[in-house]
Write a protein that holds these residues in place. Structure first.
Motif, PDB file in Angstrom:
ATOM      1  N   ALA A 347       0.829  -1.206   0.000  1.00 14.95           N
ATOM      2  CA  ALA A 347       0.000   0.000   0.000  1.00 14.95           C
ATOM      3  C   ALA A 347       0.864   1.257   0.000  1.00 14.95           C
ATOM      4  O   ALA A 347       0.634   2.187  -0.791  1.00 14.95           O
ATOM      5  N   ARG A 348       1.863   1.294   0.889  1.00 18.18           N
ATOM      6  CA  ARG A 348       2.748   2.463   0.926  1.00 18.18           C
ATOM      7  C   ARG A 348       3.495   2.615  -0.403  1.00 18.18           C
ATOM      8  O   ARG A 348       3.711   3.727  -0.881  1.00 18.18           O
ATOM      9  N   ALA A 349       3.900   1.490  -0.975  1.00 15.60           N
ATOM     10  CA  ALA A 349       4.662   1.539  -2.220  1.00 15.60           C
ATOM     11  C   ALA A 349       3.825   2.119  -3.354  1.00 15.60           C
ATOM     12  O   ALA A 349       4.296   2.971  -4.127  1.00 15.60           O
ATOM     13  N   VAL A 350       2.571   1.676  -3.478  1.00 15.01           N
ATOM     14  CA  VAL A 350       1.701   2.167  -4.555  1.00 15.01           C
ATOM     15  C   VAL A 350       1.400   3.650  -4.362  1.00 15.01           C
ATOM     16  O   VAL A 350       1.457   4.445  -5.312  1.00 15.01           O
ATOM     17  N   ARG A 351       1.096   4.032  -3.128  1.00 14.62           N
ATOM     18  CA  ARG A 351       0.784   5.447  -2.876  1.00 14.62           C
ATOM     19  C   ARG A 351       2.013   6.323  -3.114  1.00 14.62           C
ATOM     20  O   ARG A 351       1.900   7.443  -3.619  1.00 14.62           O
ATOM     21  N   CYS A 352       3.175   5.816  -2.754  1.00 14.48           N
ATOM     22  CA  CYS A 352       4.402   6.570  -3.005  1.00 14.48           C
ATOM     23  C   CYS A 352       4.611   6.752  -4.506  1.00 14.48           C
ATOM     24  O   CYS A 352       4.982   7.841  -4.972  1.00 14.48           O
ATOM     25  N   ALA A 353       4.359   5.702  -5.278  1.00 13.00           N
ATOM     26  CA  ALA A 353       4.540   5.779  -6.729  1.00 13.00           C
ATOM     27  C   ALA A 353       3.618   6.828  -7.346  1.00 13.00           C
ATOM     28  O   ALA A 353       4.041   7.622  -8.209  1.00 13.00           O
ATOM     29  N   THR A 354       2.363   6.845  -6.915  1.00 10.62           N
ATOM     30  CA  THR A 354       1.426   7.835  -7.481  1.00 10.62           C
ATOM     31  C   THR A 354       1.823   9.251  -7.080  1.00 10.62           C
ATOM     32  O   THR A 354       1.715  10.185  -7.883  1.00 10.62           O
ATOM     33  N   GLU A 355       2.299   9.413  -5.847  1.00 14.60           N
ATOM     34  CA  GLU A 355       2.735  10.737  -5.395  1.00 14.60           C
ATOM     35  C   GLU A 355       3.969  11.204  -6.157  1.00 14.60           C
ATOM     36  O   GLU A 355       4.122  12.394  -6.451  1.00 14.60           O
ATOM     37  N   ILE A 356       4.876  10.283  -6.457  1.00 16.52           N
ATOM     38  CA  ILE A 356       6.069  10.649  -7.230  1.00 16.52           C
ATOM     39  C   ILE A 356       5.666  11.195  -8.592  1.00 16.52           C
ATOM     40  O   ILE A 356       6.179  12.233  -9.052  1.00 16.52           O
ATOM     41  N   ILE A 357       4.742  10.514  -9.254  1.00 18.48           N
ATOM     42  CA  ILE A 357       4.291  10.966 -10.576  1.00 18.48           C
ATOM     43  C   ILE A 357       3.673  12.359 -10.484  1.00 18.48           C
ATOM     44  O   ILE A 357       3.967  13.251 -11.294  1.00 18.48           O
TER      45      ILE A 357
END
Length: 443
Positions: A347-357
């Motif tokens: 969950a943290r990984a996916v949310r981090c990825a979207t925030e990076i974009i």
């Protein structure tokens, strides 16, 4: 296998002979009891065969303990304490640059090996004890041991016949002459008598429960004087988790390098291999891996020029690292314009990825991201394994500004407020099978 060169380690002013030979996969320190001379070991066909067998499974470190063989001798008036002998082991390990070693000890060498493993568990990978001796007189726990009068008689025999053809414990006839020379070159009659006398006052039974390293005890089922199978079973019962394996001398000589040599080598090899496999599994962790990559980086770099592109990449790196900290990600590697990070949960990984974009878009930077959850292996401070390869392949398939995940990630996020769109089933280069991909649906 070439006969190894004899070298010396130093513990203060005391020289300690050792040899190194074999497979560097793991270190195995060999402490031979009763007789020991690193040079003459190789003159026996049987003992040389045994040592070469061990060297197939490990980098074999053979040493003569203080007072024996090619190491510093002691006078009958001085027999070193056991803790001095443990210091000698540290000196030899330091000389061969061994941070941690398994120890194979036979007979009375089990005394110092057991103490070393208990006191220095961080330097001891595992312990293999062959016909171990930990006390020499009868006790309430070891009533089968020889009596004091029997030992006194044995010590007199040492003084009278050690190193001669009359010695009662000579091996098979074809090696009788060699063994007489081997015995004389191992220790003097006075030195052996003094050491045996000191062992009558030595008892390391209380140390055994403190040993926490994996331990294998190999026992000869054929009783021989003080070498009794009961002792091996007793030692194993006192060491937490120790395992006993029995072999028989089959009526031959009890020295372990004769009838039991191949069986001991095979058992030790399996044990060392299992330790390596277990340690490798300890270095595997379940994690979610994230890979990001700047879209069209080559074209952007050419359009902006080196200085402006370098400044933009620095902004990119700073932004990504800030978000990794926020979402508890660990930066594993960065190669030019991409990041590789790991997370404890998807969950943290996916949310981090979207925030990076989203965070990079105002900078005029468009990235793609891919994620997979699986076991990572830690090797020499770096991580790798199939999960890492899959994560990289998933990222390579992502469209610009897309977060693409494997089905494993999607399945682990059932119940979350994130939605996923099926992107079909694909083959990943270098990865077996077909993999279904899902894109994170953005609001």
């Amino acid at each position: 296998m070439k006969r190894p060169e004899t070298q010396y380690a130093w513990n203060g002013d005391v020289s300690l002979a050792y040899q190194v030979v074999g497979n560097p996969a793991t270190d195995l320190l060999y402490l031979q009891g009763y007789c020991s001379n690193v040079d003459m070991n190789w003159e026996s066909v049987h003992l040389a065969h045994f040592l070469r067998g061990l060297a197939r499974h490990a980098r074999l470190i053979v040493t003569d303990r203080r007072g024996w063989g090619c190491s510093e001798r002691f006078t009958p008036g001085y027999v070193p304490d056991v803790d001095v002998l443990t210091d000698d082991i540290l000196a030899v390990m330091s000389a061969v640059r061994s941070e941690q070693a398994s120890i194979l000890a036979t007979y009375e060498s089990a005394i110092v090996a057991s103490l070393f493993a208990a006191v220095y568990p961080d330097r001891t990978r595992s312990l293999i004890l062959v016909d171990p001796q930990v006390t020499y007189l009868p006790t309430d726990e070891t009533p089968w041991m020889p009596s004091l009068p029997r030992w006194q008689k044995q010590i007199e025999a040492v003084r009278d016949t050690w190193g001669t053809a009359d010695w009662w414990d000579s091996p098979p006839r074809e090696e009788g002459e060699w063994f007489s020379r081997y015995a004389r070159s191992s220790v003097t009659p006075g030195g052996l008598a003094a050491e045996l006398s000191s062992y009558l006052e030595t008892d390391v039974r209380a140390v055994l429960p403190s040993i926490q390293v994996p331990t294998l005890v190999l026992v000869d089922t054929d009783s021989f004087y003080e070498v009794l199978p009961e002792t091996g079973h007793f030692v194993a019962s006192k060491i937490p988790g120790a395992r006993v394996v029995e072999h028989s001398s089959r009526g031959g000589h009890h020295f372990h390098w004769y009838a039991r040599a191949d069986a001991i080598v095979d058992e030790a090899g399996r044990f060392l291999a299992k330790i390596r496999e277990e340690e490798a599994s300890f270095d595997r962790v379940l994690a979610t891996v994230l890979f990001t990559d700047i879209v069209g980086s080559t074209e952007r770099a050419a359009a902006l020029g080196d200085r402006r592109w370098r400044e933009l990449v620095e902004q990119h790196h700073s932004t990504v690292r800030t978000l990794l900290v926020r979402y508890r990600g660990v930066e594993m590697d960065t190669a030019g314009d991409g990041f590789f990070a790991s997370f404890e949960g998807p969950a943290r990984a996916v949310r981090c990825a979207t925030e990076i974009i989203d965070a990079l878009r105002p900078l005029g930077i468009e990235v793609r991201a891919g994620l997979h959850t699986g076991e990572m292996e830690r090797v020499d401070g770096k991580v790798g394994g199939l999960a890492v390869n899959i994560g990289a392949r998933v990222a390579a398939m992502a469209a610009p500004s897309e977060v693409l995940v494997s089905q494993t990630v999607k399945d682990l996020m059932v119940g979350s407020d994130l939605a996923f769109a099926d992107r079909g089933c694909h083959e990943l280069k270098g990865v077996p099978g077909r993999w279904t991909m899902y894109a994170v649906v953005r609001p």
